[in-house]
Design an enzyme around this catalytic site. Sequence first.
Site, PDB file in Angstrom:
ATOM      1  CG  HIS A 127      -3.822  -0.708  -9.694  1.00 39.95           C
ATOM      2  ND1 HIS A 127      -5.012  -0.169  -9.670  1.00 39.95           N
ATOM      3  CD2 HIS A 127      -3.097   0.289  -9.893  1.00 39.95           C
ATOM      4  CE1 HIS A 127      -5.051   1.216 -10.023  1.00 39.95           C
ATOM      5  NE2 HIS A 127      -3.950   1.286 -10.207  1.00 39.95           N
ATOM      6  CG  ASP A 141      -9.449   1.596  -8.700  1.00 44.19           C
ATOM      7  OD1 ASP A 141      -8.707   0.690  -9.235  1.00 44.19           O
ATOM      8  OD2 ASP A 141     -10.645   1.617  -8.993  1.00 44.19           O
ATOM      9  N   GLY A 181       6.840   2.946   9.929  1.00 42.69           N
ATOM     10  CA  GLY A 181       8.022   3.365  10.296  1.00 42.69           C
ATOM     11  C   GLY A 181       8.114   4.022  11.582  1.00 42.69           C
ATOM     12  CG  ASN A 236       5.712  -0.668  13.734  1.00 39.73           C
ATOM     13  OD1 ASN A 236       6.514  -0.459  13.397  1.00 39.73           O
ATOM     14  ND2 ASN A 236       4.717  -0.371  14.638  1.00 39.73           N
TER      15      ASN A 236
END
Length: 556
Positions: free
Chosen positions: A529, A533, A502, A478
């Site tokens: 990945h 997925d 953010g 953060n």
Amino acid sequence: MAEIINMPRLSDTMEEGTVATWLKKVGDKIEEGDILAEIETDKATMEFESFHQGTLLHIGVQEGETTKVDELLAIIGEEGEDVSSLINSAKASNDNDSDKEKAKEQNKEAESKSEEIKTEEPKNKESKPESVEIPEGVTVVTMPRLSDTMEEGTVATWLKKIGDEVSEGDILAEIETDKATMEFESFQSGTLLHIGLKAGETAKVDELLAIIGPKDTDVSNIAKNFSTTSASDSEEKVKAPKQETTKQAEAPKVETKTETKQETQSNDSVNGRIFVSPLAKKMADEKGIQLSQVKGSGDQGRIVKRDIENFTPAALQGVGSTAKFVSSGQEDFDEKPNSQMRKVIAKRLAESKFTAPHYYLNVEFDMDNAIAFRAQYNSLPDTKISFNDMVVKACALALKKHPQVNSQWFADKMKLNNHVHIGVAVAVEDGLLVPVVRFANEQSLPQINAAVKDFAGRARNKKLTPQEMEGSTFTISNLGMMGIESFTSIINQPNSAILSVGAIIEKPVVKNGQIVVGNTMKLTLACDHRTVDGATGSEFLITLKGYIENPLTMLL
């Protein structure tokens, strides 16, 4: 009997340690449980206590020095006991291990070189050209190194053609380097006898570019010779006459002087035509300079790059404000040794970035309800929570519904964690630590708040234990409190994902068809990945959105 104390492995990833401070000195009495030293690991500076009692007889690693795990750190024994044999034995053992490692590396290098020699020998025998003598007055022009990082160059334009007379200082060609397109001028006079590289073609530095010499000289053998070898090997394959050796071997140089030996001509002196190189014309267009006002310093009054760079409009000539700036400063820098933590952070992040195929999912959440919820929650006596606490809790609940995101990758399997341990990134002076909030889905918001505050404080004081920084299944970073709207993070392996949070931004938003003032927060989910997925990551973010935008659901 004396006891050898070796550098301990204080974390699962520790490979070496640095002694930050010795809290005991040689000759001191040691009791079991006494703190011997503070040791800087890859994660924190930790106190190292003794499991033996006696007298500290020897210190093997001085403050600030580094040694590998299991190498000699200290020796504890009876007062006056001779430990020289133990010291020598430990030193010999370390040297032996080092010699073995070096021997292995040398064997590998020898085998590699042997293979290279075997595979290259036939090639060299077949392609080695015959030596050829360079006629007197002939100069071989090779691809120049026009920048410190240049390895090859491309001929953008030839400004001379075969048969043209070339004078010293004439621009032969424009060459595109790794940094810019630059004019390349000749430092020889004669006739351009051969062009070894056509416009648009590329060659490595020191390979054949052109041949200059007396008119009608046959240079076909020289060109043929250079076509089969780089100019870096030309000393062995091309033998020049002794009296011409120095002159012909000199590599072309790039001059940046504004003075020229040639007398400049007005560029409108030849039937009103302006002679200008393509690069100079482009620079003039970009700077708004009228070419008719510029006097060329190239051959036939040709305007070249340096003329544009040094051009001063007539109206401004002599004005003090146009004098060139000359800096009185100098370039300098400070060197700071890398700490153990910084070294390991660099190693781990590089491994993660280049082994896990990262991809990123970006979302923006409505934070109006979250702001109202936090204000109401903090109105309770002795209660305070942050937006980060709410994100940790929301992620923990969402991960229980999406175990694929809460997973780890192995070569032959995936590990789907049923427990949720959230790693919370904390910035410290030497880098980043990630203490772990265990079973975060089972903890209340105030409990998460207390845990994160405690971890953050002890992380900055280097008081976290390795156990408190191990076992995370998901990580949150953060930077919102620093005003960063959005960013991406590198996955903290062996996790499969990391969430970048953010700042909450007040801005116009559309609600019910109306533009109103709202508050939003951007988040970026980085996923591996191999395990997560795109659809799986998206479904996780949809669930997370439900908890963040409707925080009361986290209490049900």
